[in-house]
Enzyme design. Structure first.
Site, mmCIF file in Angstrom:
data_model
loop_
_atom_site.group_PDB
_atom_site.id
_atom_site.type_symbol
_atom_site.label_atom_id
_atom_site.label_comp_id
_atom_site.label_asym_id
_atom_site.label_seq_id
_atom_site.Cartn_x
_atom_site.Cartn_y
_atom_site.Cartn_z
ATOM 1 N N GLU A 168 -12.028 -16.475 -23.522
ATOM 2 C CA GLU A 168 -12.188 -17.879 -23.903
ATOM 3 C C GLU A 168 -13.373 -18.511 -23.198
ATOM 4 O O GLU A 168 -13.715 -18.125 -22.077
ATOM 5 C CB GLU A 168 -10.908 -18.657 -23.566
ATOM 6 C CG GLU A 168 -9.757 -18.359 -24.502
ATOM 7 C CD GLU A 168 -8.580 -19.291 -24.274
ATOM 8 O OE1 GLU A 168 -8.728 -20.329 -23.601
ATOM 9 O OE2 GLU A 168 -7.496 -18.960 -24.787
ATOM 10 N N HIS A 169 -13.937 -19.493 -23.868
ATOM 11 C CA HIS A 169 -15.042 -20.297 -23.336
ATOM 12 C C HIS A 169 -16.274 -19.443 -23.010
ATOM 13 O O HIS A 169 -17.048 -19.792 -22.130
ATOM 14 C CB HIS A 169 -14.602 -21.108 -22.105
ATOM 15 C CG HIS A 169 -13.322 -21.849 -22.323
ATOM 16 N ND1 HIS A 169 -13.213 -22.909 -23.199
ATOM 17 C CD2 HIS A 169 -12.084 -21.648 -21.804
ATOM 18 C CE1 HIS A 169 -11.962 -23.347 -23.193
ATOM 19 N NE2 HIS A 169 -11.258 -22.597 -22.368
ATOM 20 N N ARG A 170 -16.401 -18.315 -23.706
ATOM 21 C CA ARG A 170 -17.534 -17.391 -23.515
ATOM 22 C C ARG A 170 -17.608 -16.836 -22.093
ATOM 23 O O ARG A 170 -18.659 -16.465 -21.605
ATOM 24 C CB ARG A 170 -18.846 -18.051 -23.933
ATOM 25 C CG ARG A 170 -18.818 -18.525 -25.399
ATOM 26 C CD ARG A 170 -20.151 -18.918 -25.951
ATOM 27 N NE ARG A 170 -21.148 -17.869 -25.886
ATOM 28 C CZ ARG A 170 -21.252 -16.823 -26.702
ATOM 29 N NH1 ARG A 170 -20.384 -16.643 -27.668
ATOM 30 N NH2 ARG A 170 -22.225 -15.945 -26.555
ATOM 31 N N LEU A 171 -16.471 -16.770 -21.424
ATOM 32 C CA LEU A 171 -16.397 -16.181 -20.077
ATOM 33 C C LEU A 171 -16.011 -14.702 -20.218
ATOM 34 O O LEU A 171 -15.024 -14.231 -19.657
ATOM 35 C CB LEU A 171 -15.382 -16.948 -19.216
ATOM 36 C CG LEU A 171 -15.654 -18.450 -19.079
ATOM 37 C CD1 LEU A 171 -14.530 -19.129 -18.298
ATOM 38 C CD2 LEU A 171 -17.001 -18.682 -18.406
#
Length: 191
Positions: A168-171
């Site tokens: 998620e959230h490009r993490l």
């Protein structure tokens, strides 16, 4: 540290269940002697610690690229799992025995198609290819269809394998394995 081949096997087993079509599809990147890049999808037909294997016509563009620059990159992308695996390394041809054994597992029409196709060369019409296919059907009628001399396999022996997991959230999580002598060094990359 995890064995990158064991990790590949685990992810690949999940992909074979979750991917509707061609879980063994991988992008193959090559470059010619002038550095011009080529990219296409091929199918993984064997893998293990000695490398990742695909088969093709040796008179097509990908084979010409590999003859000029025997290095390649592979990319598996399994959208259903939100994962990808990137592999880089030198390329070699498989043995004649391995090529013969794999060719024998293909459907008869697929074997005939290997004889009929001048892969990557210009084709004036679909009818021309279909006529050549019919000629091969007649030529091998009632007999075995041997492997054409211009058809074989290639093995990419990895020097680097990256496992990418979407978060998620490009993490995202990126694990990079780099060949170190007979073993592997593992590290992480920023997303």
């Amino acid at each position: 540290m995890t064995d990158p081949f064991a990790l590949f096997d685990a992810w690949y087993a999940e992909a074979r269940i979750s991917e509707i079509n061609d879980s063994n599809a991988m992008a193959l990147a090559t470059s010619d002697a002038h550095g011009r890049l080529g990219l296409r999808m091929v199918l993984l037909k064997g893998h293990g610690p000695d490398g990742f294997v695909f088969y093709t016509n040796q008179e097509g563009r990908k084979a010409a690229d590999l003859a000029a620059n025997p290095q390649a990159a592979l990319l598996f992308h399994w959208k259903s799992l939100r994962r990808q695996i990137r592999i880089e390394g030198p390329v070699s041809t498989v043995s004649e025995a391995d090529a013969d054994a794999y060719f024998a597992t293909r459907s008869r029409d697929s074997r005939l198609g290997a004889w009929a196709s001048d892969q990557s060369r210009p084709l004036d019409s679909r009818a021309t290819f279909e006529a050549r296919f019919a000629e091969m059907q007649a030529r091998f009628e009632g007999g075995d269809v041997p492997r054409p001399p211009h058809w074989s396999g290639y093995r990419v022996t990895p020097t680097a394998i990256e496992f990418w997991q979407d978060r998620e959230h490009r993490l995202h999580e990126r694990r990079l394995f780099t060949r170190d002598g007979d073993g592997w060094t593992e590290g992480l990359l920023y997303p």
